[in-house]
Design a protein around this motif. Structure first.
Motif, PDB file in Angstrom:
ATOM      1  N   GLY A  41       0.820  -1.212   0.000  1.00 31.43           N
ATOM      2  CA  GLY A  41       0.000   0.000   0.000  1.00 31.43           C
ATOM      3  C   GLY A  41       0.850   1.255   0.000  1.00 31.43           C
ATOM      4  N   LYS A  42       1.954   1.232   0.773  1.00 27.71           N
ATOM      5  CA  LYS A  42       2.827   2.387   0.791  1.00 27.71           C
ATOM      6  C   LYS A  42       3.470   2.617  -0.570  1.00 27.71           C
ATOM      7  N   GLN A  43       3.829   1.522  -1.230  1.00 31.01           N
ATOM      8  CA  GLN A  43       4.408   1.660  -2.571  1.00 31.01           C
ATOM      9  C   GLN A  43       3.396   2.270  -3.559  1.00 31.01           C
ATOM     10  N   GLN A  44       2.144   1.777  -3.486  1.00 33.74           N
ATOM     11  CA  GLN A  44       1.107   2.301  -4.381  1.00 33.74           C
ATOM     12  C   GLN A  44       0.834   3.778  -4.093  1.00 33.74           C
ATOM     13  N   LEU A  45       0.806   4.153  -2.791  1.00 38.35           N
ATOM     14  CA  LEU A  45       0.573   5.550  -2.425  1.00 38.35           C
ATOM     15  C   LEU A  45       1.688   6.443  -2.936  1.00 38.35           C
ATOM     16  N   LYS A  46       2.931   5.955  -2.806  1.00 38.29           N
ATOM     17  CA  LYS A  46       4.069   6.751  -3.280  1.00 38.29           C
ATOM     18  C   LYS A  46       4.009   6.922  -4.801  1.00 38.29           C
ATOM     19  N   ALA A  47       3.623   5.847  -5.509  1.00 37.37           N
ATOM     20  CA  ALA A  47       3.544   5.937  -6.969  1.00 37.37           C
ATOM     21  C   ALA A  47       2.451   6.925  -7.392  1.00 37.37           C
ATOM     22  N   ALA A  48       1.290   6.851  -6.696  1.00 43.45           N
ATOM     23  CA  ALA A  48       0.195   7.769  -7.035  1.00 43.45           C
ATOM     24  C   ALA A  48       0.575   9.204  -6.708  1.00 43.45           C
ATOM     25  N   THR A  49       1.260   9.416  -5.578  1.00 42.74           N
ATOM     26  CA  THR A  49       1.687  10.773  -5.205  1.00 42.74           C
ATOM     27  C   THR A  49       2.683  11.329  -6.216  1.00 42.74           C
ATOM     28  N   ASP A  50       3.618  10.500  -6.641  1.00 43.03           N
ATOM     29  CA  ASP A  50       4.588  10.954  -7.644  1.00 43.03           C
ATOM     30  C   ASP A  50       3.893  11.302  -8.972  1.00 43.03           C
ATOM     31  N   GLU A  51       2.924  10.455  -9.353  1.00 41.70           N
ATOM     32  CA  GLU A  51       2.210  10.722 -10.617  1.00 41.70           C
ATOM     33  C   GLU A  51       1.395  12.015 -10.518  1.00 41.70           C
ATOM     34  N   ALA A  52       0.714  12.244  -9.351  1.00 41.70           N
ATOM     35  CA  ALA A  52      -0.054  13.479  -9.171  1.00 41.70           C
ATOM     36  C   ALA A  52       0.855  14.696  -9.206  1.00 41.70           C
ATOM     37  N   ALA A  53       2.030  14.577  -8.599  1.00 42.35           N
ATOM     38  CA  ALA A  53       2.964  15.700  -8.624  1.00 42.35           C
ATOM     39  C   ALA A  53       3.441  15.993 -10.037  1.00 42.35           C
ATOM     40  N   ALA A  54       3.576  14.936 -10.849  1.00 40.70           N
ATOM     41  CA  ALA A  54       4.003  15.141 -12.237  1.00 40.70           C
ATOM     42  C   ALA A  54       2.922  15.837 -13.060  1.00 40.70           C
ATOM     43  N   TRP A  55       1.650  15.549 -12.762  1.00 45.49           N
ATOM     44  CA  TRP A  55       0.549  16.140 -13.528  1.00 45.49           C
ATOM     45  C   TRP A  55       0.094  17.488 -12.978  1.00 45.49           C
ATOM     46  N   PRO A  57       1.509  20.527 -12.596  1.00 39.34           N
ATOM     47  CA  PRO A  57       1.717  21.735 -13.418  1.00 39.34           C
ATOM     48  C   PRO A  57       0.726  21.833 -14.573  1.00 39.34           C
ATOM     49  N   LEU A  58       0.441  20.694 -15.216  1.00 33.88           N
ATOM     50  CA  LEU A  58      -0.531  20.714 -16.313  1.00 33.88           C
ATOM     51  C   LEU A  58      -1.928  21.055 -15.806  1.00 33.88           C
ATOM     52  N   ALA A  59      -2.290  20.511 -14.633  1.00 35.84           N
ATOM     53  CA  ALA A  59      -3.613  20.818 -14.066  1.00 35.84           C
ATOM     54  C   ALA A  59      -3.725  22.287 -13.701  1.00 35.84           C
ATOM     55  N   ASP A  60      -2.641  22.861 -13.169  1.00 31.94           N
ATOM     56  CA  ASP A  60      -2.656  24.287 -12.836  1.00 31.94           C
ATOM     57  C   ASP A  60      -2.831  25.140 -14.093  1.00 31.94           C
ATOM     58  N   ARG A  61      -2.151  24.737 -15.169  1.00 35.58           N
ATOM     59  CA  ARG A  61      -2.300  25.471 -16.422  1.00 35.58           C
ATOM     60  C   ARG A  61      -3.718  25.367 -16.962  1.00 35.58           C
ATOM     61  N   ALA A  62      -4.316  24.175 -16.860  1.00 31.36           N
ATOM     62  CA  ALA A  62      -5.691  23.998 -17.324  1.00 31.36           C
ATOM     63  C   ALA A  62      -6.666  24.834 -16.506  1.00 31.36           C
ATOM     64  N   LEU A  63      -6.471  24.877 -15.186  1.00 32.74           N
ATOM     65  CA  LEU A  63      -7.335  25.684 -14.325  1.00 32.74           C
ATOM     66  C   LEU A  63      -7.210  27.159 -14.663  1.00 32.74           C
ATOM     67  N   ALA A  64      -5.977  27.620 -14.886  1.00 35.80           N
ATOM     68  CA  ALA A  64      -5.774  29.029 -15.233  1.00 35.80           C
ATOM     69  C   ALA A  64      -6.445  29.361 -16.563  1.00 35.80           C
ATOM     70  N   THR A  65      -6.328  28.455 -17.538  1.00 35.29           N
ATOM     71  CA  THR A  65      -6.980  28.672 -18.836  1.00 35.29           C
ATOM     72  C   THR A  65      -8.499  28.719 -18.680  1.00 35.29           C
ATOM     73  N   SER A  66      -9.049  27.824 -17.842  1.00 39.01           N
ATOM     74  CA  SER A  66     -10.490  27.808 -17.619  1.00 39.01           C
ATOM     75  C   SER A  66     -10.976  29.092 -16.968  1.00 39.01           C
ATOM     76  N   GLN A  67     -10.236  29.579 -15.995  1.00 42.41           N
ATOM     77  CA  GLN A  67     -10.608  30.828 -15.342  1.00 42.41           C
ATOM     78  C   GLN A  67     -10.536  32.014 -16.317  1.00 42.41           C
ATOM     79  N   LYS A  68      -9.516  31.992 -17.186  1.00 42.87           N
ATOM     80  CA  LYS A  68      -9.417  33.044 -18.188  1.00 42.87           C
ATOM     81  C   LYS A  68     -10.593  32.988 -19.158  1.00 42.87           C
TER      82      LYS A  68
END
Length: 288
Positions: A41-55, A57-68
């Motif tokens: 479970g700890k391994q899966q959590l770490k993998a999911a956390t790393d993947e979320a951290a990788a995505w 910046p893209l999510a922040d850009r999408a949110l900024a575009t949506s607000q604009k």
């Protein structure tokens, strides 16, 4: 014969040892499984956390575009409402001619239409006024049946027919025969000589020459009335139609009151205000 002289406690002691060893083995297996599941479970959590951290910046850009986009759409609500109002006004230009064409398709050939107008009663009903000429009382009755065949016709009223057929009057002292006369004429005398003189007098009183009745005989007259022996009648048809015209004043004034709430909705993070939310109002005050 074989005898078992050993006490029962000795035989039970072996069974107790086996149960203790089995329970210990199961406990160890359970602990090992729990530890393994925790590590997995700890391994899966770490993998999911790393993947979320990788995505992220893209999510922040999408949110900024949506607000604009929300800000742009909130600013363009005026333009969108004006465009919809202009489109509704252009489309309404064909409403009245289309209604007239539909009504005239049900008009009998013996009825000559002089004018036709329409006005809205409410958002679902309109009233069509028709004037025209016809000749016979039977046609005056049949015209109502013809107009009631229009889809959505609720009611038909009429007025203006002048009865021109001859009728038999009530008997009086000078007229004991009941000879037919025209509407508006007095009784004809029963005496043949007096009746002959009365008919001569009535014929002499008739108009002579060019009568100019209803504008007939003059080519410069376009709106002709009823010919002699015909009647100019009026018809009113109530139809289930919405012919209310768009109201530019109410529509443009309404956008000022809605501007601030729409702008606030567009500036809220994660919210969206679709363009074209402005409504085009209608009014039934104008006639065409």
């Amino acid at each position: 014969m074989k005898l078992n002289l050993l006490p029962t406690s000795i035989s039970k002691e072996g069974q107790h040892k086996a149960a203790i060893f089995g329970s210990a083995a199961l406990a160890l297996l359970g602990i090992a499984a729990a530890v393994g599941m925790t590590l997995y479970g700890k391994q899966q959590l770490k993998a999911a956390t790393d993947e979320a951290a990788a995505w992220k910046p893209l999510a922040d850009r999408a949110l900024a575009t949506s607000q604009k986009a929300d800000e742009v759409m909130a600013k363009s609500v005026y333009i969108d409402r004006n465009l919809k109002l202009a489109k509704a006004m252009q489309e309404h230009s064909a409403v009245y001619p289309g209604l007239y064409d539909e009504v005239l398709r049900y008009m009998p050939s013996w009825f000559r239409v002089n004018s036709i107008t329409a006005r809205p009663v409410d958002a679902t009903t309109c009233n069509v006024q028709i004037t025209g000429t016809l000749q016979k009382a039977e046609q005056y009755s049949d015209i109502m049946l013809a107009l009631l065949q229009i889809p959505g016709a609720v009611n038909v009223s009429r007025n203006g027919f002048v009865e021109g057929r001859m009728f038999v009057p009530n008997l009086i002292e000078s007229d004991q025969l009941g000879l037919p006369i025209r509407p508006g004429d007095s009784n004809l005398p029963s005496d043949p000589y007096d009746r002959h003189e009365e008919r001569i007098a009535r014929a002499a009183a008739e108009p002579q020459g060019f009568l100019d009745s209803g504008g007939f005989g003059r080519p410069e007259v376009d709106d002709r009335g009823a010919m002699p022996g015909w009647s100019l009648v009026g018809l009113a048809v109530t139809l289930q139609r919405n012919i209310q015209v768009p109201d530019p004043r109410a529509t443009l004034v309404a956008q000022g009151a809605a501007a601030q709430p729409q702008a606030a909705a567009g500036s809220t993070p994660g919210s969206s205000t679709p363009a074209g939310t402005g409504q085009v109002r209608s009014t039934g005050q104008d006639d065409e």
